[in-house]
Design a protein around this motif. Structure first.
Motif, PDB file in Angstrom:
ATOM      1  N   TRP A 316       0.812  -1.209   0.000  1.00  0.00           N
ATOM      2  CA  TRP A 316       0.000   0.000   0.000  1.00  0.00           C
ATOM      3  C   TRP A 316       0.848   1.263   0.000  1.00  0.00           C
ATOM      4  O   TRP A 316       1.765   1.420   0.808  1.00  0.00           O
ATOM      5  CB  TRP A 316      -0.924   0.021   1.220  1.00  0.00           C
ATOM      6  CG  TRP A 316      -1.752  -1.207   1.386  1.00  0.00           C
ATOM      7  CD1 TRP A 316      -1.670  -2.117   2.403  1.00  0.00           C
ATOM      8  CD2 TRP A 316      -2.774  -1.679   0.514  1.00  0.00           C
ATOM      9  NE1 TRP A 316      -2.578  -3.130   2.222  1.00  0.00           N
ATOM     10  CE2 TRP A 316      -3.279  -2.889   1.062  1.00  0.00           C
ATOM     11  CE3 TRP A 316      -3.320  -1.211  -0.679  1.00  0.00           C
ATOM     12  CZ2 TRP A 316      -4.287  -3.615   0.455  1.00  0.00           C
ATOM     13  CZ3 TRP A 316      -4.339  -1.934  -1.287  1.00  0.00           C
ATOM     14  CH2 TRP A 316      -4.811  -3.116  -0.723  1.00  0.00           C
ATOM     15  N   ALA A 317       0.490   2.183  -0.905  1.00  0.00           N
ATOM     16  CA  ALA A 317       1.087   3.518  -0.863  1.00  0.00           C
ATOM     17  C   ALA A 317       0.479   4.303   0.298  1.00  0.00           C
ATOM     18  O   ALA A 317       1.140   5.126   0.924  1.00  0.00           O
ATOM     19  CB  ALA A 317       0.854   4.244  -2.188  1.00  0.00           C
ATOM     20  N   ASP A 318      -0.811   4.034   0.569  1.00  0.00           N
ATOM     21  CA  ASP A 318      -1.492   4.625   1.722  1.00  0.00           C
ATOM     22  C   ASP A 318      -2.346   3.520   2.324  1.00  0.00           C
ATOM     23  O   ASP A 318      -3.441   3.217   1.839  1.00  0.00           O
ATOM     24  CB  ASP A 318      -2.365   5.805   1.280  1.00  0.00           C
ATOM     25  CG  ASP A 318      -2.979   6.559   2.465  1.00  0.00           C
ATOM     26  OD1 ASP A 318      -3.168   5.934   3.529  1.00  0.00           O
ATOM     27  OD2 ASP A 318      -3.249   7.753   2.324  1.00  0.00           O
ATOM     28  N   ALA A 319      -1.824   2.894   3.397  1.00  0.00           N
ATOM     29  CA  ALA A 319      -2.509   1.740   3.980  1.00  0.00           C
ATOM     30  C   ALA A 319      -3.847   2.127   4.586  1.00  0.00           C
ATOM     31  O   ALA A 319      -4.805   1.351   4.531  1.00  0.00           O
ATOM     32  CB  ALA A 319      -1.616   1.088   5.037  1.00  0.00           C
ATOM     33  N   ALA A 320      -3.946   3.313   5.162  1.00  0.00           N
ATOM     34  CA  ALA A 320      -5.189   3.726   5.812  1.00  0.00           C
ATOM     35  C   ALA A 320      -6.334   3.825   4.805  1.00  0.00           C
ATOM     36  O   ALA A 320      -7.473   3.450   5.094  1.00  0.00           O
ATOM     37  CB  ALA A 320      -4.984   5.057   6.533  1.00  0.00           C
ATOM     38  N   ARG A 321      -6.026   4.332   3.619  1.00  0.00           N
ATOM     39  CA  ARG A 321      -7.069   4.495   2.594  1.00  0.00           C
ATOM     40  C   ARG A 321      -7.035   3.373   1.557  1.00  0.00           C
ATOM     41  O   ARG A 321      -7.762   3.433   0.568  1.00  0.00           O
ATOM     42  CB  ARG A 321      -6.906   5.854   1.916  1.00  0.00           C
ATOM     43  CG  ARG A 321      -7.210   7.029   2.819  1.00  0.00           C
ATOM     44  CD  ARG A 321      -7.208   8.338   2.063  1.00  0.00           C
ATOM     45  NE  ARG A 321      -5.867   8.691   1.586  1.00  0.00           N
ATOM     46  CZ  ARG A 321      -5.623   9.676   0.716  1.00  0.00           C
ATOM     47  NH1 ARG A 321      -6.628  10.363   0.209  1.00  0.00           N
ATOM     48  NH2 ARG A 321      -4.385   9.944   0.351  1.00  0.00           N
ATOM     49  N   ARG A 322      -6.183   2.359   1.778  1.00  0.00           N
ATOM     50  CA  ARG A 322      -6.083   1.198   0.881  1.00  0.00           C
ATOM     51  C   ARG A 322      -5.761   1.630  -0.545  1.00  0.00           C
ATOM     52  O   ARG A 322      -6.343   1.140  -1.514  1.00  0.00           O
ATOM     53  CB  ARG A 322      -7.367   0.378   0.907  1.00  0.00           C
ATOM     54  CG  ARG A 322      -7.796  -0.124   2.265  1.00  0.00           C
ATOM     55  CD  ARG A 322      -7.020  -1.319   2.718  1.00  0.00           C
ATOM     56  NE  ARG A 322      -7.359  -2.519   1.966  1.00  0.00           N
ATOM     57  CZ  ARG A 322      -6.824  -3.710   2.219  1.00  0.00           C
ATOM     58  NH1 ARG A 322      -5.936  -3.837   3.199  1.00  0.00           N
ATOM     59  NH2 ARG A 322      -7.161  -4.760   1.513  1.00  0.00           N
ATOM     60  N   ILE A 323      -4.830   2.528  -0.680  1.00  0.00           N
ATOM     61  CA  ILE A 323      -4.371   2.951  -2.000  1.00  0.00           C
ATOM     62  C   ILE A 323      -3.148   2.112  -2.349  1.00  0.00           C
ATOM     63  O   ILE A 323      -2.112   2.186  -1.675  1.00  0.00           O
ATOM     64  CB  ILE A 323      -4.017   4.455  -2.026  1.00  0.00           C
ATOM     65  CG1 ILE A 323      -5.259   5.293  -1.693  1.00  0.00           C
ATOM     66  CG2 ILE A 323      -3.454   4.843  -3.385  1.00  0.00           C
ATOM     67  CD1 ILE A 323      -4.993   6.778  -1.603  1.00  0.00           C
TER      68      ILE A 323
END
Length: 498
Positions: A316-323
């Motif tokens: 994930w590039a952004d784990a919180a937003r699942r990007i």
């Protein structure tokens, strides 16, 4: 009026037939080339999303479902009526090439499907991009399955050019018809033409045999429903504040879940592996051990959860937003995790040293001579100095697995994942592979090992993780796991395995 040998020999050597034979050959070659290229394009479309798949299916359905002669006549007569005039040559090449493309699509698709999934996974585990996997791994193997039917199709193509006689195209059959009418010697003419076809096809058969020999090598899984789950308390040891996995984690799985239909392959699994640690994952067959290992390098993407490599999310590039990370960035990070497969997954078109040198050459930019020299040293390290130029098929199971270990080490990874590395080996080969792994553990290599070798786990592991039905039930230091205070279910597992 009987058979005249003199007339037959004259017709056989006729410049008209010679020219017509040449026309037949080059038309067949060009049409087959068009069809082969189109077949690869269509096969790619069939593997693409529906937006591209349906047009490809429609094309194949149309051209495989209608007679070739009808297609030739359509291009010859109907297209001009629609305001699209074509020359005789364009008509012949287009009709033959498009028809062949529909048949070649299935041949190419079958060739690509003949390459086992573990070959693609091995390429992913190495960090190769998808196009590199196709060019370096999949295509060289698929072409061995494609060439025989392609060669047979070309034989058919040579004979199919005779259908162009219906539109007065001056190929071999049309010229023979004209000669038969002008000489009134049909027997001699058609026998001469038949001999020409036999000569052309015999020459091609010999060429095809040489091609097949040149590309030849030297010598679906089913998940069954699990029994009812018995609730158990997860047991985790307390390794203390200075334990490697807590102080300096290299690889972490956080709440990984992966479902296969109604079956959970992973059920909220978390695991931390410290630098220099050897973590052995045990459990009965079907417990999710291999799924966990494949999720750790994201070859088997989890439905939820995260994997951290040196503190940063792997997928994930952004784990919180699942990007998700771009594919090329995931490939680049995946190179830091080596993987050794149960089925070896060596690339069969490459020698041992080529297998080991592939990653450093293609991904790390190391010059060929240096990469091969480094591969030689690694193979020597695993006891295969005399097998540098051997193909996988020429090696025993244990030797193949040691080449696979050398390949995993070639990228100088932060950690190496071993997926039941001895389960496919005969008893005589197991010791050699385990010996190499023990040496690597002694050198401080971070390792996660899925295995059924209980005795090996007792000797080499720093920690023992135990899984059942997709859940991690136990994570304890080795001495505690094999001691009297181990959970009853783990001791029962050891008694069954022992």
């Amino acid at each position: 009026m009987g058979f005249d040998t003199g007339i037959f020999l004259d017709i056989l050597q006729s410049p008209l037939l010679l020219k017509a034979a040449w026309v037949t050959i080059w038309v067949a070659v060009v049409a087959q080339t068009i069809g082969t290229v189109l077949g690869f394009v269509l096969a790619g479309m069939l593997a693409a999303p529906k937006l591209l798949r349906w047009p490809a299916l429609g094309f194949i359905w149309m051209f495989k479902g209608t007679p070739l002669l009808a297609q030739i006549l359509f291009f010859y007569s109907a297209l001009p009526q629609m305001g699209v005039p074509l020359s005789l040559i364009a008509t012949g090449l287009l009709s033959l090439g498009l028809n062949e493309g529909a048949r070649m699509a299935d041949i190419v698709r079958g060739g690509l499907m003949s390459v086992s999934r573990d070959q693609r996974e091995a390429g992913l585990a190495l960090g190769l991009h998808h196009w590199q996997i196709f060019l370096k791994v999949v295509f060289p193997q698929a072409i061995r399955a494609i060439i025989p039917p392609l060669g047979n199709n070309f034989s058919y193509m040579i004979k199919a050019t005779s259908l162009l006689a219906a539109i007065s195209f001056a190929e071999l059959l049309r010229v023979s018809q004209q000669l038969a009418q002008s000489t009134t010697r049909a027997l001699e003419v058609y026998l001469a033409v038949a001999l020409w076809y036999l000569v052309i096809l015999t020459i091609w058969t010999l060429i095809q045999h040489r091609i097949e020999k040149a590309v030849a090598l030297k010598t679906s899984s089913h998940v069954s429903a699990p029994p009812p789950i018995v609730e158990r308390t997860v047991v985790r040891g307390d390794p203390g504040p200075d334990a490697p996995s807590r102080r300096d984690p290299v690889l972490e799985a956080r709440n990984l879940t992966r479902s296969f239909g109604p079956i959970k392959g992973l059920d909220d699994v978390s695991l931390s592996v410290g630098r220099g640690e050897v973590v052995v994952v045990l459990g009965p067959s079907g417990s999710g051990k291999s799924t966990l290992l494949r999720a750790l390098n994201w070859i088997e993407p989890a439905d939820s959860g995260d994997v951290l490599l040196a503190g940063e999310s792997l997928p994930w590039a952004d784990a919180a937003r699942r990007i998700a990370r771009p594919e090329h960035m995931l490939d680049k990070r995946r190179r830091r995790l080596g993987m050794v497969f149960q089925s070896f997954a060596l690339f069969p078109t490459m020698t041992a040293r080529q297998n080991v040198a592939l990653g450093p050459r293609r991904l790390l930019g190391i010059p060929k001579t240096q990469a091969l020299a480094a591969a030689d040293r690694l193979l020597d390290k695993v006891g295969l100095k005399d097998k540098l130029h051997s193909y996988p098929v020429e090696l025993s199971g244990g030797q193949r697995q040691r080449v696979a270990i050398a390949r995993a080490l070639s990228m100088k990874p932060d950690a190496v994942l071993f997926d039941e590395p001895t389960s496919a080996l005969d008893p005589e080969s197991v010791g050699g592979v385990l010996g190499v792994m023990a040496d690597l553990a002694g050198q401080g290599l971070t390792m996660v090992i899925v295995t059924h070798e209980i005795g090996f786990a007792r000797r080499i592991a720093d920690r023992i993780a135990y899984m059942e039905r997709g859940r991690l039930l136990m994570d304890l230091p080795r001495d505690q796991a094999f001691g009297d205070d181990a959970p009853d279910y783990f001791r029962a597992f050891l008694s069954r395995e022992g």
